[in-house]
Scaffold this motif. Structure first.
Motif, PDB file in Angstrom:
ATOM      1  N   ALA A 116       0.843  -1.200   0.000  1.00  0.00           N
ATOM      2  CA  ALA A 116       0.000   0.000   0.000  1.00  0.00           C
ATOM      3  C   ALA A 116       0.876   1.247   0.000  1.00  0.00           C
ATOM      4  O   ALA A 116       0.636   2.192  -0.761  1.00  0.00           O
ATOM      5  N   ASP A 117       1.900   1.240   0.838  1.00  0.00           N
ATOM      6  CA  ASP A 117       2.808   2.389   0.937  1.00  0.00           C
ATOM      7  C   ASP A 117       3.511   2.627  -0.399  1.00  0.00           C
ATOM      8  O   ASP A 117       3.550   3.754  -0.909  1.00  0.00           O
ATOM      9  N   ALA A 118       4.014   1.559  -0.999  1.00  0.00           N
ATOM     10  CA  ALA A 118       4.720   1.687  -2.279  1.00  0.00           C
ATOM     11  C   ALA A 118       3.791   2.221  -3.370  1.00  0.00           C
ATOM     12  O   ALA A 118       4.220   2.962  -4.255  1.00  0.00           O
ATOM     13  N   ALA A 119       2.523   1.846  -3.295  1.00  0.00           N
ATOM     14  CA  ALA A 119       1.572   2.270  -4.323  1.00  0.00           C
ATOM     15  C   ALA A 119       1.081   3.699  -4.094  1.00  0.00           C
ATOM     16  O   ALA A 119       0.540   4.333  -4.994  1.00  0.00           O
ATOM     17  N   GLY A 120       1.244   4.200  -2.881  1.00  0.00           N
ATOM     18  CA  GLY A 120       0.775   5.554  -2.582  1.00  0.00           C
ATOM     19  C   GLY A 120      -0.597   5.604  -1.937  1.00  0.00           C
ATOM     20  O   GLY A 120      -1.291   6.618  -2.027  1.00  0.00           O
ATOM     21  N   LEU A 121      -0.989   4.525  -1.298  1.00  0.00           N
ATOM     22  CA  LEU A 121      -2.254   4.522  -0.555  1.00  0.00           C
ATOM     23  C   LEU A 121      -1.980   4.807   0.923  1.00  0.00           C
ATOM     24  O   LEU A 121      -1.038   4.246   1.494  1.00  0.00           O
ATOM     25  N   ASP A 122      -2.789   5.638   1.539  1.00  0.00           N
ATOM     26  CA  ASP A 122      -2.709   5.813   2.990  1.00  0.00           C
ATOM     27  C   ASP A 122      -3.295   4.563   3.658  1.00  0.00           C
ATOM     28  O   ASP A 122      -4.127   3.869   3.063  1.00  0.00           O
ATOM     29  N   VAL A 123      -2.864   4.312   4.874  1.00  0.00           N
ATOM     30  CA  VAL A 123      -3.301   3.090   5.560  1.00  0.00           C
ATOM     31  C   VAL A 123      -3.781   3.407   6.972  1.00  0.00           C
ATOM     32  O   VAL A 123      -3.139   4.182   7.690  1.00  0.00           O
ATOM     33  N   ILE A 124      -4.897   2.808   7.355  1.00  0.00           N
ATOM     34  CA  ILE A 124      -5.279   2.733   8.768  1.00  0.00           C
ATOM     35  C   ILE A 124      -5.008   1.293   9.175  1.00  0.00           C
ATOM     36  O   ILE A 124      -5.607   0.366   8.621  1.00  0.00           O
ATOM     37  N   ALA A 156       5.510   4.778   8.388  1.00  0.00           N
ATOM     38  CA  ALA A 156       4.761   5.690   9.255  1.00  0.00           C
ATOM     39  C   ALA A 156       4.196   6.910   8.541  1.00  0.00           C
ATOM     40  O   ALA A 156       3.167   7.450   8.945  1.00  0.00           O
ATOM     41  N   ALA A 157       4.845   7.341   7.465  1.00  0.00           N
ATOM     42  CA  ALA A 157       4.403   8.582   6.820  1.00  0.00           C
ATOM     43  C   ALA A 157       2.973   8.475   6.290  1.00  0.00           C
ATOM     44  O   ALA A 157       2.244   9.467   6.237  1.00  0.00           O
ATOM     45  N   VAL A 198       4.125  12.498  15.776  1.00  0.00           N
ATOM     46  CA  VAL A 198       3.220  12.893  14.687  1.00  0.00           C
ATOM     47  C   VAL A 198       2.205  11.825  14.297  1.00  0.00           C
ATOM     48  O   VAL A 198       1.170  12.140  13.703  1.00  0.00           O
ATOM     49  N   ILE A 199       2.474  10.570  14.615  1.00  0.00           N
ATOM     50  CA  ILE A 199       1.560   9.519  14.150  1.00  0.00           C
ATOM     51  C   ILE A 199       0.223   9.630  14.880  1.00  0.00           C
ATOM     52  O   ILE A 199       0.172   9.882  16.078  1.00  0.00           O
ATOM     53  N   ARG A 200      -0.848   9.461  14.099  1.00  0.00           N
ATOM     54  CA  ARG A 200      -2.178   9.594  14.701  1.00  0.00           C
ATOM     55  C   ARG A 200      -2.702   8.212  15.098  1.00  0.00           C
ATOM     56  O   ARG A 200      -2.525   7.240  14.377  1.00  0.00           O
ATOM     57  N   ILE A 201      -3.341   8.186  16.253  1.00  0.00           N
ATOM     58  CA  ILE A 201      -3.889   6.931  16.763  1.00  0.00           C
ATOM     59  C   ILE A 201      -5.376   7.141  17.061  1.00  0.00           C
ATOM     60  O   ILE A 201      -5.749   7.942  17.917  1.00  0.00           O
ATOM     61  N   GLN A 202      -6.200   6.421  16.292  1.00  0.00           N
ATOM     62  CA  GLN A 202      -7.653   6.499  16.482  1.00  0.00           C
ATOM     63  C   GLN A 202      -8.085   5.474  17.524  1.00  0.00           C
ATOM     64  O   GLN A 202      -7.484   4.407  17.628  1.00  0.00           O
ATOM     65  N   TYR A 203      -9.164   5.783  18.221  1.00  0.00           N
ATOM     66  CA  TYR A 203      -9.794   4.776  19.084  1.00  0.00           C
ATOM     67  C   TYR A 203     -10.991   4.197  18.343  1.00  0.00           C
ATOM     68  O   TYR A 203     -11.744   4.930  17.692  1.00  0.00           O
TER      69      TYR A 203
END
Ligand code: PGA
Length: 244
Positions: A116-124, A156-157, A198-203
């Motif tokens: 996903a990262d290599a393709a340019g997709l953001d990930v949750i 992480a980005a 900087v990394i966001r963490i959702q609940y």
């Protein structure tokens, strides 16, 4: 929350046809407040319709799963390139239902995350412990393993973590804000300092309009991954408002 931009995502799971998706997403997109990042993770069959209905708005469209290979003999699977081609922004990976019912492993997730990262997709990336693991005092060990074995720090980005205690998903049993904060702080501490800030963490896990403000007020909770309450626009928008 802190200086990090709040991020609220709806996880529709196996709900809403493509026909139901268009009007729902158009309504949501038109009513989004400025401020938080907002996404909907929709079934594969709804992706094209969701992208069309969200066009020109801030609303981001995510898939709920993806195969790690670029292409090949994987009947029934979907690649990163196929998602990008539809205009999809990102993908939810490692949801506990995928781990529990479809045998998703941390090793497979490491490959998916890299693809996903290599393709340019953001990930949750969703992580979380079972009730049994919590009662056995294994919560931190489980979370540490899920973060380390999926290679999260290397990607992480593009990454948001969703902490979803499995015993709180769809049960109406939300983690207390203090308990959730403790897990979030622990997860944040798994990353090197420059990422950790900087990394966001959702609940995620029975987050609703009435409990969202207290959860989102915790310093290490940067948003929510919302299941049931994301299927109804007013409830979902009330949670988004709480994150604003
Ligand atoms: P829930 O689901 O909000 O219905 O508990 C959360 C999730 O599974 O992502």
């Amino acid at each position: 929350m802190s200086g990090r931009r709040p991020f609220v995502a709806g996880n529709w799971k196996m709900h809403k046809t493509a026909g139901e998706t268009g009007p729902f997403v158009a309504d949501l997109a038109a009513r989004l407040p400025d401020g938080p990042e907002v996404a909907v993770c929709v079934p594969f069959t709804s992706l094209a319709e969701a992208v069309r209905a969200a066009a020109g708005s801030q609303l981001r469209v995510y898939a709920q799963n993806m195969h790690q290979a670029a292409q090949g003999a994987f009947t029934g699977e979907i690649s990163a390139a196929m998602l990008l081609d539809l205009g999809v922004h990102g993908v939810l990976l490692g949801h506990s239902e995928r781990r529990q019912y479809f045998g998703e492993t941390d090793a497979a997730l490491a490959e998916k995350l890299a693809a996903a990262d290599a393709a340019g997709l953001d990930v949750i990336l969703a992580v979380g412990e079972t009730e049994q693991q919590r009662e056995a005092g294994e919560t931190e060990q489980v979370l540490a393993r899920q973060i380390a074995d999926s290679g999260a720090a290397s990607h992480a980005a593009r990454l948001t973590i969703a902490y979803e205690p499995i015993w709180a998903i769809g049960t109406g049993r939300t983690a207390t804000p203090a308990l959730a904060e403790e897990a979030h702080r622990f997860i944040r501490g798994r990353f090197p300092a420059e990422i950790s800030e900087v990394i966001r963490i959702q609940y995620g896990g029975s987050m609703k309009p009435d409990n969202a403000p207290e959860l989102l007020a915790q310093p290490d909770i940067d948003g929510g991954l919302i299941g049931g309450a994301s299927l109804e626009a007013d409830a979902f928008l009330a949670i988004v408002a709480a994150a604003t």
